[in-house]
Design an enzyme around this catalytic site. Structure first.
Site, PDB file in Angstrom:
ATOM      1  CD  GLU A   1      -2.952  -1.032   2.328  1.00  0.00           C
ATOM      2  OE1 GLU A   1      -2.816  -0.144   3.184  1.00  0.00           O
ATOM      3  OE2 GLU A   1      -3.910  -1.818   2.307  1.00  0.00           O
TER       4      GLU A   1
ATOM      5  CD  GLU B   1      -3.295  -5.866   4.204  1.00  0.00           C
ATOM      6  OE1 GLU B   1      -4.068  -5.010   4.709  1.00  0.00           O
ATOM      7  OE2 GLU B   1      -2.061  -5.747   4.196  1.00  0.00           O
TER       8      GLU B   1
HETATM    9  C1  BGC Z   1      -2.450  -2.469   6.106  1.00  0.00           C
HETATM   10  C2  BGC Z   1      -2.336  -3.228   7.410  1.00  0.00           C
HETATM   11  C3  BGC Z   1      -3.359  -2.702   8.384  1.00  0.00           C
HETATM   12  C4  BGC Z   1      -4.739  -2.965   7.820  1.00  0.00           C
HETATM   13  C5  BGC Z   1      -5.887  -2.510   8.703  1.00  0.00           C
HETATM   14  C6  BGC Z   1      -3.858  -2.178   5.689  1.00  0.00           C
HETATM   15  O1  BGC Z   1      -3.938  -0.854   5.345  1.00  0.00           O
HETATM   16  O2  BGC Z   1      -1.710  -3.084   5.109  1.00  0.00           O
HETATM   17  O3  BGC Z   1      -1.028  -3.108   7.887  1.00  0.00           O
HETATM   18  O4  BGC Z   1      -3.236  -3.241   9.659  1.00  0.00           O
HETATM   19  O5  BGC Z   1      -4.871  -2.324   6.586  1.00  0.00           O
HETATM   20  O6  BGC Z   1      -5.830  -1.151   8.926  1.00  0.00           O
END
Ligand code: BGC
Length: 452
Positions: A176, A364
């Site tokens: 990101e 994610e």
């Molecule tokens: C990031 C993580 C973060 C997650 C939740 C993403 O932006 O890669 O490191 O913990 O979102 O905020």
């Protein structure tokens, strides 16, 4: 123990096909701890968290969930949950305490042990080269705002590929970039806490170049590499149908969703939507446009929510502002992010539309809700339903023939959630931060059943 009453869903992992990749995602600073053990150098997150007022309750990742010592236990738990793919990041300052120069063999040893243990237990490692924890020594020289980062990063990536590339085949260059440049070098709410355009614009440009250079190095040094990089992305909805709100939404979309992928595809920066980006020119050298291009094997998209955007005259450069979810009477997570499953479908669609994107994985997706530990159990129905509802949308995209080849839950255990400290818990596994005890939540039990 409470008997789980797991809501039904109607899909199993098999419905997504044999080749679909299922995994969990983590990041070094959020889980490892051992912040100064075995010659690890300080990272910008060690420095940023040491300053009062930067983090909720002045918390830090010095111990985090002690993954450095508990990695075997965590991997065995993943195995018991039928998780086959594990995404983690390498801590640059554990490998190179000063960011450049002497290699710390104890850092290399740790990742070797981790990678080997994964492989012995049937877990495929997916390595992120940079998940926000720049060595502090490099920040002292300007960090991402200094063009020398390109050489620093190339040297670091080469070391990682040579050390681990015989066993690690799946690589992600950056995590990101919009978040670490935006929150870290423009808003100042993440490490290194810098504010303003002067730091932000060069940081963006150098991250774009590193993204491509990193990809090239992995491809040249790792046989049969599967090289990707990851992007945060959110559906952007205009607050109203007024032209001003629609324009504001298109600017936010350019900044939040398009800024980093488009230069890598040879499309340049989205300057027609956000004219201030033209100033990146100042930091550009001949050949940069070509050097920003790299044909990734896959793109990792990371989606949690959608944003509603409204025109606002007072917001510099974009005249657009995000309307907080809490002001919109919608269901939210503890991060004040709207629960909006169609966003993931729309992002899959959006990234599918780019010519040159070959494969898309969700690297994610997940949610933080208040977890209550009762009789050694956490019945986190909200998280479970969130995951199910988002997965329905992934399935919908797949049914429509859109590319989507994998899904990684953020995240395995509860961990250090950056500026928010330990309050928002995103894990499938609950962690008692005092004892470091792990307890599988209902969402974790469900995921296990889903994968079995
Ligand atoms: C990031 C993580 C973060 C997650 C939740 C993403 O932006 O890669 O490191 O913990 O979102 O905020």
């Amino acid at each position: 123990m409470i008997k789980d009453n797991l809501p039904s869903f109607g899909l199993t992992s098999k419905d997504f096909g044999e080749d679909f990749t299922w995994g969990v995602s983590t990041a070094a600073y959020q889980i490892e701890g051992a912040y100064n053990l075995h010659n690890k150098g300080a990272s910008i997150w060690d420095t940023f968290t040491s300053k009062k007022g930067n983090i909720h309750n002045n918390e830090h990742g010095q111990v985090a969930v002690d993954f450095y010592h508990k990695y075997k236990e965590d991997i065995l738990l993943m195995k018991a949950m039928y998780i086959k793919h594990f995404r983690f990041s390498l801590s640059w300052s554990r490998i190179l305490p000063n960011g450049i120069g002497a290699i710390n063999n104890e850092g290399i040893d740790f990742y070797n042990k981790l990678i080997n243990f994964c492989l012995e237990h049937g877990l495929t490692p997916w390595v992120t080269l940079y998940h926000w924890d720049l060595p502090e020594a490099l920040q002292q020289k300007g960090g991402w705002a200094n063009r020398e980062i390109i050489d620093w990063f190339k040297a670091y990536v080469s070391i990682c590929c040579k050390a681990f590339g015989d066993r690690v085949k799946n690589w992600m260059v950056l995590n990101e970039p919009m978040v670490f440049t935006g929150a870290g070098y423009y808003l100042g709410v993440h490490a290194p806490g810098k504010k303003g355009l002067k730091q932000f614009l060069p940081a963006v440009h150098h991250a774009v170049l590193c993204q491509a250079e990193g990809g090239r190095i992995v491809r040249s040094l790792v046989a049969n590499a599967n090289v990707g990089t990851t992007f945060s992305c959110s559906q952007i909805t205009p607050y109203s149908s007024k032209p001003k709100d629609i324009l504001a939404a298109s600017k936010a979309d350019a900044l939040l969703n398009r800024l980093f992928i488009e230069p890598s595809l040879g499309m340049g920066y989205p300057t027609e939507n956000v004219s201030v980006l033209k100033q990146i020119e100042k930091y550009s050298k001949p050949g940069d446009v070509e050097n920003s291009i790299f044909e990734f094997d896959f793109i990792g998209i990371q989606n949690y929510t959608r944003e509603v955007v409204k025109h606002n005259y007072f917001i510099p450069y974009i005249q657009a502002r995000i309307v907080k979810a809490s002001k919109r009477a919608v269901k939210t997570t503890l991060m004040d992010w709207e629960v909006y499953p169609p966003s993931i479908y729309n992002m899959i669609k959006k990234f599918n539309a780019y010519k040159g994107v070959h494969k898309i994985l969700i690297t994610e997706n997940g949610a933080a809700f208040t977890d209550t530990l009762l009789n050694n159990s956490v019945h986190d129905v909200d998280r479970l339903q969130y995951l199910q509802n988002y997965l329905q949308q992934v399935k919908k995209a797949q049914n429509e023939g859109l590319k989507v080849d994998g899904y990684f839950v953020w995240t395995f255990t509860d961990n250090f959630e950056w500026a928010e400290g330990y309050k928002p818990r995103f894990g499938l596994v609950y962690v008692d931060f005092k004892t470091q005890k792990r307890i599988l939540k209902s969402s974790g039990r469900w995921f296990k059943k889903f994968l079995s």
